[in-house]
Motif scaffolding. Structure first.
Motif, short mmCIF file in Angstrom:
data_model
loop_
_atom_site.label_atom_id
_atom_site.label_comp_id
_atom_site.label_asym_id
_atom_site.label_seq_id
_atom_site.Cartn_x
_atom_site.Cartn_y
_atom_site.Cartn_z
N UNK A 725 2.05 -38.69 -34.44
CA UNK A 725 2.12 -38.09 -32.83
C UNK A 725 0.95 -37.55 -32.56
N UNK A 726 0.12 -36.95 -33.41
CA UNK A 726 -1.19 -36.08 -33.18
C UNK A 726 -2.24 -37.44 -32.65
N UNK A 727 -2.11 -38.55 -33.55
CA UNK A 727 -2.90 -39.59 -33.32
C UNK A 727 -2.52 -40.57 -31.99
N UNK A 728 -1.37 -40.19 -31.57
CA UNK A 728 -0.74 -41.01 -30.34
C UNK A 728 -0.28 -42.27 -30.75
N UNK A 729 0.10 -42.36 -31.94
CA UNK A 729 1.17 -43.51 -32.40
C UNK A 729 2.45 -43.59 -32.06
N UNK A 730 2.99 -42.34 -31.94
CA UNK A 730 4.22 -41.86 -31.39
C UNK A 730 4.04 -41.05 -30.22
N UNK A 731 5.12 -40.92 -29.27
CA UNK A 731 4.98 -40.08 -28.32
C UNK A 731 6.66 -39.82 -27.98
N UNK A 732 6.84 -38.68 -27.27
CA UNK A 732 8.09 -38.15 -27.02
C UNK A 732 8.46 -38.80 -25.67
N UNK A 733 9.71 -39.69 -25.31
CA UNK A 733 9.98 -39.92 -24.22
C UNK A 733 10.65 -39.05 -23.47
#
Length: 914
Positions: A725-733
């Motif tokens: 998440x910190x590296x922007x491979x995951x995000x909250x929709x």
């Protein structure tokens, strides 16, 4: 578990299958096949050589008969290649395909043999090839215990559609029922079939000098042969014999040997009718040394008519090699050994060489093979006997003893079904190998299977993309790792229940005893709590004092300069000492000093009770050489004549009271004023309170252990998703769910130990403008691992063009930045890029010859064998293909990756991929 009573006769497909075999199935084979035909999954655990693969072959037969698909998975490419050819011989090339990551043959066939990783990748990609799949064979499924790759097997078992029947084939493990219970839980009806009978009995021997002894007593099969023990005892009492033996052993081990004369050993095996044999030696160097020893002798195990047959098979295997490569590959020496009936077999050899050795061994044209333990994994090379020269191997980190499971796996190669009446395991005696120890290995029957499953970046990305976070957590909870944890936690939970029950009894007894003495239980417990608080703060205050003293000493040691004279009051060296070198910045700084008794060494925090005091200063003459005895004597004379006063005592620095000291004063005052403090006759209450305190400690420890174990996988998963998440491979929709970003789509397609680092480098664009050879070189740093006997130079000293060096330096910068993020989230850091293969693959990808590529590597201190060269090239090709498939095909990176693959996939590398 199924028994023979459950078997009522073959179904129509089993009858058709057995009709073409030409031999009768063993009971366990019939039971397993019958279960498959009845629509069950199966777990078959049986010894090496017992014929487990018949069950896998019946799964293939069922799929073809039903017009569906069967995938046959193996842990290694060599085994996949072997199984592919076996199935082609039975079902024809049109019906069988092969997928091993770097090789694809007829992938749309109804039966496809593949490595387990390939099937895992298909599941994550939701490949259309999975349509119509009815059966999956998981050969060597016990590989899920492998600490590096084992998770892949669990991912497959958990990820396959519920309609797929899984035939799991395993070596004998002691917890087969537990493993079977888990598979049944996650996949449905599964028959667990365990057979411990070896079709060919195995006899255990020890070779002592020139004599062969049976390991076990014939009259008492579980006891060591007393004649063997007597002979060894007599040998050990002979000083000359043992001294000479130990001297020869030490000499041989310095050269990588074991003190064993291999020609003599082979002649002894031949005299006892124990050939063909496999001698397991746990190092490539040892295998090559054994082969060289035999080549130097007059040993010859073949008849003249057999030599021509050897030449024909060798010529066929060498036909794809470039003529100019023969010398650098050592073909002549290798052929010479084969023509005399012996060979080496290890990962350092070209796969072509290994395959030729395997074929010749099966044909009876090679009588002795010196092999590393990789041969024991599934390759069809049974022998009449197996020899173990040592019972210790290097596991990649340290030299460790063989486990009973490893011993059984290795010796399981002995005894050819349908050829030998019995098999033989021979352990070579050395003074370090006691017969009792060998008997323990040979007689052990406990080989538990332990899960190595753990979430990783690529796994997390693919699971979240397919199942969401909640679904991913559910899959983690269904893993064999969690299943085993839950079962082990049951015992701890019972302990916790018993401890809580005992606590209730102690509380009741304490309350009753306090009331009899006219005390309120609450008042007494308050008093006890005060005493415990005092003890806790006393421990904390003591720790703080120790740490403050240590920090003060450390600070003063760091401030010392050359020429300072300090006092030593602790240890063997006392009096004045002259500082020669400053301390390096470290947790325990250690300046170099010379004491007035002539001792030179480094002193650290543990050498001082109090901070060192500078008593004076001396100018060290430039001519003084502290490394020579004369120089040290001159400096000692300088110290003694300096007139600096020696330390007389320990001057303690005044320290401020800590918060623990202040709190202690308050608590002690409260304790003295407490009404219980001065009461007499309450020893029983104190004993009960002590017991109560121990119980509370035990309960707290058990609760934490249960919580930690049950949540371990999910905690790791949360840490990994935190990094992603910190590296922007995951995000909250918008709905608050974690989802994969477009950037994350790249990471989903990278299957590598350094997957996150590769994805970060792609995103940073630092590989975008590299030439194909340079791209191959920098990508090799993601997969290559230098061997212990090789040197991998730093990036700064890399030869090559400026673009490659800058790209490697940028890659290291990305690695460091990525590790900073991982450290913040408590995730194990990615290993450092290894540049050891860059020179060799860069030269090869540029079109240079094999000789030039290997020479370029050796000039940089890398000792690359031809087999290693091909193996690492294969891995680089695999990763280059992943990179190419993870980015837009029109980008420069994708084009360069495709061209790099083409440049690497040639000559000896290409021939090994065909």
């Amino acid at each position: 578990m199924m028994t023979t009573d459950d078997f009522s006769g073959p179904g129509p497909q089993l009858a058709a299958f057995t009709a073409r075999l030409g031999f009768r199935l063993d009971p366990f084979q019939r039971e397993a096949c019958a279960a498959l035909e009845a629509g069950q999954g199966v777990l078959v655990c049986a010894p090496t050589g017992a014929g487990k693969t018949i069950v896998g072959e019946f799964a293939v037969h069922l799929a073809l008969a039903q017009g569906t698909k069967c995938f046959y998975t193996t842990p290694i490419k060599a085994l996949s290649n072997q199984k592919y050819h076996d199935l082609v011989d039975v079902h024809g090339a049109a019906n069988v395909g092969l997928l091993t990551g770097d090789n694809s043959i007829n992938s749309g066939a109804p039966v496809v043999v593949m490595t387990t990783e390939v099937l895992r990748n298909m599941l994550y990609a939701e490949s259309s090839s999975l349509q119509g799949l009815s059966h999956v064979v998981m050969d060597e499924v016990h590989f899920l215990a492998d600490r590096f790759r084992g998770a892949v097997w669990e991912e497959v078992i958990l990820g396959l559609d519920p309609s797929v029947r899984v035939a799991s084939l395993s070596a004998t493990v002691s917890n087969a029922e537990e493993f079977g219970d888990w598979i049944t839980t996650v996949r449905g009806d599964t028959a667990v079939i365990v057979d411990e009978h070896r079709p060919v009995p195995l006899h255990q021997h020890m070779l002592v000098g020139n004599r062969m002894f049976e390991l076990f007593d014939r009259k008492h099969p579980k006891q060591v042969n007393p004649e063997l023990n007597r002979f060894i005892k007599h040998r050990l009492l002979s000083d000359d014999a043992v001294g000479g033996y130990r001297e020869r052993l030490a000499r041989e081990r310095r050269r990588g040997g074991t003190g064993v004369s291999r020609p003599r050993l082979i002649r002894l095996l031949e005299e006892n009718g124990l050939l063909p044999a496999i001698t397991f030696i746990f190092s490539r160097k040892g295998c090559d040394g054994a082969l060289a020893q035999c080549l130097r002798s007059d040993l010859n195990l073949l008849e003249p008519h057999q030599v021509s047959a050897v030449d024909a098979i060798v010529d066929r295997h060498l036909s794809a090699l470039a003529p100019g490569d023969a010398d650098v590959l050592g073909v002549d020496e290798w052929r010479d050994g084969l023509r005399r009936g012996f060979a080496a077999h290890h990962a350092g050899l070209l796969p072509t060489f290994r395959q030729a050795v395997e074929e010749l061994f099966v044909e009876g044209l090679v009588q002795v093979v010196f092999a590393t333990e990789t041969l024991a994994l599934g390759i069809n090379m049974p022998a009449r006997s197996v020899v173990l020269e040592r019972l210790v191997k290097y596991n990649g980190e340290a030299h460790v003893d063989l486990t009973p499971g490893e011993y059984t796996q290795l010796t399981g190669r002995a005894g050819r079904r349908g050829i030998d009446v019995e098999g033989h395991a021979v352990v070579v005696w050395t003074p370090e190998v006691a017969p009792d120890r060998v008997a323990g290995l040979a007689g052990a029957r406990t080989f538990p299977l332990r899960s190595s499953f753990a979430p990783e970046y690529n796994m997390a990305m693919n699971l979240i993309d397919r199942l969401g976070v909640d679904g991913s957590r559910d899959l983690l909870r269904r893993s064999f790792a969690q299943f085993q944890t839950d079962r082990s936690v049951v015992g701890q939970a019972r302990q916790l229940d018993r401890a809580r029950m005992t606590l209730r009894k102690v509380d009741a007894e304490l309350e009753h005893s306090a009331e009899r003495k006219g005390l309120a239980p609450e008042s007494f417990l308050e008093y006890v709590s005060l005493r415990e608080d005092i003890r806790r703060h006393e421990r904390a205050a003591k720790f703080v004092r120790r740490m403050e003293a240590s920090e003060a000493v450390s600070e003063d040691l760091l401030s010392l300069k050359p020429g300072n004279v300090i006092g030593l009051n602790n240890g063997r060296h006392r009096g004045l000492a002259l500082v020669l070198e400053r301390a390096a910045m470290d947790v325990d700084p250690k300046p170099l000093v010379l004491s007035e008794d002539g001792w030179t060494g480094r002193v650290g925090v543990r050498d001082f009770v109090n901070p060192p005091e500078v008593l004076g200063h001396l100018r060290i003459p430039k001519s003084a050489n502290r490394r020579s005895a004369q120089g040290r004597r001159e400096l000692v004379k300088l110290i003694r004549s300096s007139g600096i006063a020696r330390p007389r005592g320990r001057n303690k620095k005044k320290r401020e009271l800590s918060e623990h000291d202040l709190r202690l004063t308050e608590l002690r005052n409260r304790l003295r004023k407490h009404p219980v403090h001065k009461l007499n006759g309450i020893d029983d209450l104190h004993r009960l309170s002590e017991r109560r305190h121990r119980l509370l400690r035990d309960i707290d420890s058990l609760e934490r252990a249960v919580d930690e174990r049950t949540a371990a996988l999910e905690t790791e998963f949360d840490a990994i998703t935190g990094v992603l998440t910190e590296l922007s491979y995951l995000e909250t929709d918008d709905s608050g769910e974690l989802v994969v970003t477009p950037t994350g789509a790249v990471l989903r397609r990278i299957y590598s130990e350094s997957d996150l680092l590769v994805a970060e480098c792609i995103r940073a664009g630092i590989w975008d403008r590299l030439s194909p050879p340079d791209l191959a070189a920098v990508v090799s740093s993601m997969v290559y691992e230098s061997r212990r006997d090789s040197y991998s130079g730093g990036v700064d000293s890399m030869p090559g063009d400026r673009a490659l060096r800058e790209s490697l330096l940028a890659t290291v910068d990305v690695w460091q930045a990525t590790n900073d993020v991982q450290e913040r989230h408590g995730v194990v850091q990615t290993r450092e890029p290894d540049t050891g293969f860059c020179v060799a693959i860069g030269a090869w990808a540029s079109g240079r010859s094999l000789r030039e590529a290997l020479l370029a590597a050796s000039e940089r201190g890398q000792l690359l064998s031809p087999g290693d060269f091909v193996r690492w090239n294969r891995q680089v090709i695999d990763l280059l293909e992943q990179i190419r498939g993870s980015v837009d095909p029109d980008t420069g990176l994708a084009v360069a990756a495709a061209r790099a693959v083409k440049g690497v996939k040639r000559g000896v590398v290409a021939s090994e991929l065909d």
